[in-house]
Design an enzyme around this catalytic site. Structure first.
Site, PDB file in Angstrom:
ATOM      1  N   ARG A 167       6.566   0.684   4.071  1.00 10.76           N
ATOM      2  CA  ARG A 167       5.083   1.456   3.891  1.00 10.76           C
ATOM      3  C   ARG A 167       6.078   2.658   3.913  1.00 10.76           C
ATOM      4  NH1 ARG A 167       1.803  -0.798   4.441  1.00 10.76           N
ATOM      5  NH2 ARG A 167       0.223  -1.310   6.503  1.00 10.76           N
TER       6      ARG A 167
ATOM      7  N   HIS B 229       0.286   0.559  -4.442  1.00 11.91           N
ATOM      8  CA  HIS B 229       0.748  -0.522  -2.820  1.00 11.91           C
ATOM      9  C   HIS B 229      -0.112  -1.771  -3.364  1.00 11.91           C
ATOM     10  CE1 HIS B 229       0.188   0.409   1.567  1.00 11.91           C
ATOM     11  NE2 HIS B 229      -0.192  -0.699   1.381  1.00 11.91           N
TER      12      HIS B 229
END
Ligand code: NAP
Length: 311
Positions: free
Chosen positions: A226, A274
């Site tokens: 993350r 991502h």
């Protein structure tokens, strides 16, 4: 039975199609068309707006449409009584494995420097001086569903692999370190560091200047966990001082990464959007429908999250 899909940053129509196919008896709704909120018992969610879940008084289970659940717990109004389930799926695990292998191998084989040599039309015989895989140390922060699989895949390629977890582990072929006390020892032996931790209050900002200073000089960083794990302002100084050699980032504090962000153009940073691993509705919707059937029979669900730990 009413299932609501809140996935404004994903593909809600794709999820709706799969659910309608697998559970034709269910009433499938897509945010923001929620109808009567009292009727909603199940939600499939990816980054739901804050307060959206608290407005559903009879909600029983939230299915995170990713392995991480930080996007749910960051909501200050997240309803504490609700069961949270997350994705554990072979396709997702394979995606992360491929990503970790790709970038570890790329650094192990010194590929960024070779790419530059090609652009400069340089044929450098020193490029033939490569380490053996068993001389290359890789450290993985987090040996959960994803970290353990990637660690084992690297060990199968003969890399010298270590991992760090909260609780003690004994995994054949992997040197295991645990808790805060074990972190420094793992960092000291990790020429390539991969982050596969969940984002929790304990792990937020863990990739910072102090941690970088404990790695061997010229180490490589791969963050596919993350964006909140990285203190962004510490990265470029670490790269430009030679503390770190290169960084590969799949995740960012702000996504999409703003067009004027310094990471885009930095020669020592690889930016990915991502996409290390993508949840595949064709596989995961089947699991969710099975879990809803279990819940209706009063059975416990696999892959539920410990809300006290936040993962
Ligand atoms: P998981 O199965 O819950 O495993 C988490 C691991 O982290 C466990 O080994 C856990 O230790 C360790 N851990 C947690 N808190 C820790 C702490 N404070 N100190 C040390 N170790 C700690 O999670 P997962 O399924 O492997 O997924 C990991 C993360 O990957 C997700 O949360 C998500 O953020 C990220 N992810 C990214 C992508 C992408 O496309 N970039 C895709 C999927 C997932 P214990 O084993 O002791 O509990």
């Amino acid at each position: 039975m009413t299932i609501l899909i809140i996935a404004t940053h994903d593909r809600p129509d794709w999820w709706a199609r799969e659910l309608e196919r697998l559970a034709p008896e269910a009433d499938i709704r897509v945010w923001p068309d929620i109808g009567n909120p009292d009727e909603v018992e199940y939600v499939l969610a990816w980054r739901p707006p804050h307060g959206a879940l608290a407005a559903l008084p009879n909600l029983r289970v939230v299915f995170s449409l990713g392995a991480g659940v930080d996007h749910l717990f960051s909501d200050p109004d997240f309803p504490a009584h609700v069961t949270v389930s997350r994705v554990v799926d072979p396709y997702l695990t394979a995606g992360i494995r491929e990503y970790v292998l790709l970038h570890v191998l790329r650094y192990h084989r010194n590929q960024p420097a070779l790419d530059q040599q090609q652009r400069d039309r340089v044929w450098d015989d020193r490029a033939r001086e490569l380490r053996q895989a068993d001389e290359q140390t890789v450290g993985i922060l987090g040996l959960g569903e994803l970290g353990r699989d990637s660690a084992e895949a690297l060990a199968a390629l003969e890399f010298d692999v270590a991992g760090w977890t909260r609780s003690a582990k004994d995994i054949p072929g992997i040197t295991c370190f645990e808790d805060r006390g074990g972190l420094d020892a793992m960092l000291a032996r990790s020429r390539i560091l991969v982050c596969l931790l969940p984002l929790t209050p304990e792990t937020e900002g863990i990739l910072n200047a102090e941690l970088f200073s404990k790695l061997p000089k010229g180490a490589y960083l791969i963050n596919d966990a993350r964006g909140g794990h990285l203190v962004e302002g510490d990265l470029i100084p670490a790269l430009e001082s030679g503390r770190l050699a290169q960084a590969t980032l799949d995740v960012f504090r702000t996504e999409p990464l703003p067009a004027d962000h310094l990471f885009w153009d930095h020669p020592q940073i690889t930016v990915n959007p991502h996409n290390a691993a993508i949840t595949d509705p064709r596989s995961v919707a089947k699991q969710i429908v099975g879990d809803i059937a279990r819940d209706r029979k009063g059975e416990l669900l696999p892959n539920t999250v410990d809300t006290s730990l936040g993962y």
